[in-house]
Design a protein around this motif. Structure first.
Motif, PDB file in Angstrom:
ATOM      1  N   ASP A  16       0.860  -1.180   0.000  1.00 47.93           N
ATOM      2  CA  ASP A  16       0.000   0.000   0.000  1.00 47.93           C
ATOM      3  C   ASP A  16       0.896   1.229   0.000  1.00 47.93           C
ATOM      4  N   GLY A  17       0.645   2.132  -0.931  1.00 48.84           N
ATOM      5  CA  GLY A  17       1.491   3.314  -1.066  1.00 48.84           C
ATOM      6  C   GLY A  17       0.682   4.599  -1.052  1.00 48.84           C
ATOM      7  N   LEU A  18       1.392   5.701  -0.865  1.00 45.59           N
ATOM      8  CA  LEU A  18       0.805   7.037  -0.931  1.00 45.59           C
ATOM      9  C   LEU A  18       1.296   7.686  -2.220  1.00 45.59           C
ATOM     10  N   LEU A  19       0.363   8.017  -3.106  1.00 42.55           N
ATOM     11  CA  LEU A  19       0.702   8.594  -4.404  1.00 42.55           C
ATOM     12  C   LEU A  19       0.782  10.120  -4.271  1.00 42.55           C
ATOM     13  N   ILE A  20       1.934  10.698  -4.660  1.00 48.29           N
ATOM     14  CA  ILE A  20       2.134  12.145  -4.573  1.00 48.29           C
ATOM     15  C   ILE A  20       2.564  12.671  -5.945  1.00 48.29           C
ATOM     16  N   ARG A  21       2.470  14.011  -6.086  1.00 49.28           N
ATOM     17  CA  ARG A  21       2.930  14.662  -7.315  1.00 49.28           C
ATOM     18  C   ARG A  21       3.996  15.679  -6.970  1.00 49.28           C
ATOM     19  N   VAL A  22       5.093  15.637  -7.726  1.00 52.24           N
ATOM     20  CA  VAL A  22       6.176  16.614  -7.600  1.00 52.24           C
ATOM     21  C   VAL A  22       6.437  17.141  -9.006  1.00 52.24           C
ATOM     22  N   GLY A  23       6.088  18.396  -9.248  1.00 54.86           N
ATOM     23  CA  GLY A  23       6.183  18.923 -10.609  1.00 54.86           C
ATOM     24  C   GLY A  23       5.229  18.172 -11.503  1.00 54.86           C
ATOM     25  N   GLY A  24       5.733  17.663 -12.615  1.00 58.82           N
ATOM     26  CA  GLY A  24       4.892  16.890 -13.516  1.00 58.82           C
ATOM     27  C   GLY A  24       4.981  15.399 -13.291  1.00 58.82           C
ATOM     28  N   GLY A  25       5.783  14.964 -12.328  1.00 60.11           N
ATOM     29  CA  GLY A  25       5.960  13.537 -12.080  1.00 60.11           C
ATOM     30  C   GLY A  25       5.187  13.062 -10.869  1.00 60.11           C
ATOM     31  N   ARG A  26       4.852  11.766 -10.869  1.00 61.56           N
ATOM     32  CA  ARG A  26       4.152  11.163  -9.742  1.00 61.56           C
ATOM     33  C   ARG A  26       5.032  10.077  -9.119  1.00 61.56           C
ATOM     34  N   TYR A  27       4.964   9.983  -7.788  1.00 61.23           N
ATOM     35  CA  TYR A  27       5.839   9.093  -7.032  1.00 61.23           C
ATOM     36  C   TYR A  27       5.025   8.383  -5.954  1.00 61.23           C
ATOM     37  N   ILE A  28       5.568   7.255  -5.506  1.00 59.64           N
ATOM     38  CA  ILE A  28       4.920   6.436  -4.477  1.00 59.64           C
ATOM     39  C   ILE A  28       5.801   6.408  -3.232  1.00 59.64           C
ATOM     40  N   ILE A  29       5.180   6.671  -2.069  1.00 61.55           N
ATOM     41  CA  ILE A  29       5.851   6.508  -0.780  1.00 61.55           C
ATOM     42  C   ILE A  29       5.205   5.313  -0.077  1.00 61.55           C
ATOM     43  N   PRO A  30       5.970   4.295   0.364  1.00 57.76           N
ATOM     44  CA  PRO A  30       5.364   3.173   1.099  1.00 57.76           C
ATOM     45  C   PRO A  30       4.551   3.685   2.289  1.00 57.76           C
ATOM     46  N   LEU A  31       3.295   3.289   2.342  1.00 56.80           N
ATOM     47  CA  LEU A  31       2.393   3.822   3.359  1.00 56.80           C
ATOM     48  C   LEU A  31       2.828   3.435   4.773  1.00 56.80           C
ATOM     49  N   SER A  32       3.540   2.318   4.905  1.00 51.38           N
ATOM     50  CA  SER A  32       3.987   1.887   6.234  1.00 51.38           C
ATOM     51  C   SER A  32       4.973   2.864   6.857  1.00 51.38           C
ATOM     52  N   ALA A  33       5.650   3.689   6.018  1.00 52.42           N
ATOM     53  CA  ALA A  33       6.640   4.634   6.536  1.00 52.42           C
ATOM     54  C   ALA A  33       6.046   6.008   6.792  1.00 52.42           C
ATOM     55  N   VAL A  34       4.786   6.231   6.386  1.00 50.88           N
ATOM     56  CA  VAL A  34       4.167   7.555   6.513  1.00 50.88           C
ATOM     57  C   VAL A  34       3.539   7.701   7.892  1.00 50.88           C
ATOM     58  N   GLU A  35       3.908   8.783   8.597  1.00 52.42           N
ATOM     59  CA  GLU A  35       3.326   9.057   9.902  1.00 52.42           C
ATOM     60  C   GLU A  35       2.151  10.019   9.804  1.00 52.42           C
ATOM     61  N   GLU A  36       2.328  11.127   9.080  1.00 51.90           N
ATOM     62  CA  GLU A  36       1.256  12.114   8.948  1.00 51.90           C
ATOM     63  C   GLU A  36       1.572  13.023   7.765  1.00 51.90           C
ATOM     64  N   CYS A  37       0.558  13.768   7.350  1.00 49.36           N
ATOM     65  CA  CYS A  37       0.701  14.735   6.268  1.00 49.36           C
ATOM     66  C   CYS A  37       0.207  16.097   6.756  1.00 49.36           C
ATOM     67  N   ILE A  38       0.989  17.142   6.531  1.00 53.24           N
ATOM     68  CA  ILE A  38       0.623  18.493   6.949  1.00 53.24           C
ATOM     69  C   ILE A  38       0.906  19.453   5.798  1.00 53.24           C
ATOM     70  N   GLU A  39       0.394  20.668   5.915  1.00 54.21           N
ATOM     71  CA  GLU A  39       0.621  21.677   4.882  1.00 54.21           C
ATOM     72  C   GLU A  39       1.778  22.577   5.287  1.00 54.21           C
ATOM     73  N   LEU A  40       2.637  22.897   4.327  1.00 49.04           N
ATOM     74  CA  LEU A  40       3.761  23.804   4.573  1.00 49.04           C
ATOM     75  C   LEU A  40       3.283  25.228   4.284  1.00 49.04           C
TER      76      LEU A  40
END
Length: 673
Positions: free
Chosen positions: A532-556
């Motif tokens: 299970d992954g977290l799909l993110i966008r950086v510029g025009g590319g999309r990347y996957i972060i393993p969901l097991s390593a994600v603690e939280e998401c906040i806004e900068l």
């Protein structure tokens, strides 16, 4: 129809028997007085000998015969099991394995030497039969009541209960009563099942072991209760209420009798338990590993196709298509979980391999070691298990060679003469933590620092923490051994461990207490196939972060940007967390998003933030390996195919956390300057 090679079938079964034999022998070396271990070793040897002769492995049968005879003498009390016999038997097991797998590569002189060593031990230990096994009232009686209940599938395994009853008759006069309580109705009767139990009244002054020997090869498939009775007991007392049947009878009477009871209790013989097992259908099937890999690949392709369907359904206004897409997604998710469950293997299958390693190293280094395993029921993907074997070998060898002190040294510092190594596994979220811990002297930080300075890896007087100094142990060619030996001193091992663990998307934690011991913990994902992954966008590319390593998401926010004043730190509930701007790391083009997001990831106790333009959402990720051309791209551990057919790279969390720590150190040094 698939043609199976009988010889290959024998090799597979023999490999399992040899693995069981090794485990039993190691247990027997620690607990030589336990008779069931001797019985288990004898059964394994007897089966290997008989099957080997059946399939044309005559050398295997001839070699095994002597060891089968030796363990038969131990079973009968003629000799006692000891450490020397176990050591020779382990050597014989190794020779048998080679003799079965590659008979042309074996030297008969080695086998003759092992057999000669066994004969010397047996001839020195064997006592006169009258002395060695004088029967007592506890194991010999003027007669016995024997209650027998087999598992229903005993006939399918090729066992004929009537032949076993004939063997009981050979021990002396006996009567047999058939019990039909568990025979089902005719409409529900399985003609291939055995539902009859028996009570046998044996009028013979024979030891209990003689009766148990009759059933030695089916003890795991039956319930057996043996009760002595007085010599003056009458025929009516001995006969159960259902009537008497002579052992020569070909068929059992139709009359039923009460269920027999286990000696000394009111609990009936566990025939009903065997019926419950049959009803549970809890049988196993041997499947080739390649077929499981192929099944996993098919499921991976199905997950990709399902993501494509979901994307099309999301863009459609047709409610029927949306409903079908949701149903397919549910089924694909269930099939994925089931397939991954099939691939899961208990860690005990891996841990058991290291008992022999510890046994041999402790003997060679003259360091008595107690080997303890914890968490054998913890499960991991079979591919992970296979790749984890070599790193654990290196860690255990280092723990015994470098960690555990000699008995003399341990006595000086007040430690028990026997060292202790604990191999454990446990779940932490979506990760498995595998630890190797010893109670030795711990890491010599000063010596590691001196060796690093000597090899030019560290400047003299550099201000590094102890943990940072310990990381030099993972540098290629690094070793603190004072002399090269058969086990250490060549600087090969820990760097291999690190590369292998990082290749499995894992990380290594190293902890030590001077004089108390060291602990190496491997943090690993459950599987390398689908995550299970977290799909993110950086510029025009999309990347996957393993969901097991994600603690939280906040806004900068802009306030956070201003507060950092050019430093890569973010305050999260009063704690400073370093962060990386992925646009800078990946060289993304175009205007950044006005509201960037920060994904807090962690490995162990270390937390790092990743700044992305957009968080798209969760995504079932089928992991595809990168080509060899991308071997030097360390920030990515693989790739996946998205629903629209495009590729997304999977971020390597361990590498990004290390990069974040490095960036934080640079910021601190810049600020101090």
């Amino acid at each position: 129809m698939l043609d199976l090679d009988p010889a290959e079938t024998f090799r597979q079964e023999a490999a399992e028997l040899l693995e069981t034999l090794e485990t039993v022998l190691l247990d027997l070396g620690q607990r030589p007085g336990e008779g069931h271990l001797v019985d288990a070793a004898f059964r394994a040897l007897h089966t290997i000998k008989g099957s080997g002769a059946m399939f044309g492995f005559d050398r295997v049968a001839a070699f095994t015969h002597d060891f089968e005879t030796a363990f038969d003498l131990i079973r009968k009390g003629r000799i006692e099991a000891n450490h020397d016999i176990v050591t020779v038997a382990l050597s014989a097991k190794d020779y048998l394995r080679i003799l079965i797998e590659d008979p042309d590569s074996t030297d008969e002189i080695i086998g003759e030497a092992i057999v000669a060593a066994l004969h010397r031990l047996v001839s020195g230990l064997e006592a006169a039969p009258a002395e060695a096994h004088a029967p007592t009232t506890s194991d010999q009686a003027p007669g016995w009541l024997i209650d027998i209940a087999f598992r229903p599938d005993i006939l399918r395994n090729g066992t004929n209960p009537l032949n076993l009853l004939d063997e009981l008759r050979d021990l002396g006069p006996c009567t047999v009563t058939a019990r039909l309580d568990d025979v089902p109705d005719l409409t529900a009767l399985d003609p291939e099942g055995c539902f009859i139990a028996w009570r046998v009244a044996l009028r013979a002054s024979c030891p209990r072991e003689a009766i148990e020997d009759v059933f030695i090869f089916v003890r795991d498939e039956m319930a057996l209760a043996i009760t002595p009775f007085d010599a003056g007991a009458s025929r009516e007392t001995l006969a159960p209420s259902g009537g008497l049947v002579d052992a020569d009878a070909e068929t059992a009477p139709a009359s039923a009798a009460p269920n027999p009871s286990v000696a000394g209790t009111d609990r009936p013989v566990e025939k009903t338990e065997y019926n419950r097992r049959a009803d549970d259908k809890s049988s196993t099937v041997r499947v080739q590993a390649e077929r499981l890999d192929e099944l996993m690949d098919r499921v991976g392709e199905l997950v990709i196709a399902q993501a494509r369907l979901s994307q099309l359904a999301h863009a459609s206004d047709d409610l029927a298509i949306k409903a079908i897409a949701e149903e397919i997604e549910r089924l694909a998710s269930g099939l994925r979980d089931t397939t991954m469950g099939v691939r899961m293997v208990p860690m005990g299958s891996l841990f058991g391999r290291f008992r022999r390693l510890v046994h041999d190293l402790a003997r060679d280094l003259a360091k008595p070691v107690e080997f303890v395993t914890v968490g054998e029921d913890t499960e991991m993907d079979k591919t992970m298990i296979e790749r984890l074997a070599d790193p654990l070998v290196h860690l255990i060898r280092n723990a015994i060679d470098h960690g555990i002190e000699s008995p003399e040294r341990r006595a000086i510092v007040g430690k028990p003469a026997i060292g202790r190594i604990e191999l454990s596994a446990r779940y932490v979220g979506a990760q498995v933590l595998v630890s190797v811990q010893d109670d030795g002297g711990g890491l010599d930080t000063a010596r590691i620092r001196a060796k690093a300075e000597e090899q030019g890896l560290l400047q003299a007087g550099a201000g590094l923490s102890d943990n940072e100094v310990h990381q030099f142990l993972f540098h290629p060619g690094f070793s603190t051994a004072r002399a090269v030996s058969a086990l250490s001193g060549r600087g090969v091992g820990m760097d291999v461990v690190k590369r292998t663990i990082e290749g499995m998307r894992g990380s290594i934690d190293l902890a030590t207490l001077p004089g108390r011991g060291s602990s190496v913990t491997l943090r690993l994902p459950l599987t390398l196939a689908i995550i299970d992954g977290l799909l993110i966008r950086v510029g025009g590319g999309r990347y996957i972060i393993p969901l097991s390593a994600v603690e939280e998401c906040i806004e900068l926010t802009a306030a956070d940007e201003n507060r950092s004043r050019g430093r890569s730190f973010l305050s999260v509930r009063g704690e400073l967390v370093p962060f990386l701007r992925l646009r800078e790391q990946f060289g993304a083009e175009g205007e950044p998003d006005p509201h960037p997001k920060v994904i807090i990831i962690s490995t162990g106790e270390v937390r790092v933030g990743l700044v992305a333009d957009q968080i798209i959402g969760s995504h079932q990720t089928v992991i595809k390996s990168l080509s060899k051309l991308h071997a030097d791209v360390t920030m990515f551990s693989g790739a996946t195919i998205l629903g629209d057919g495009s590729a997304a790279l999977i971020l390597d969390v361990a590498q990004l956390v290390g990069l974040g720590q490095m960036q934080a150190e640079i910021d601190k040094m810049t600020e101090a300057a």
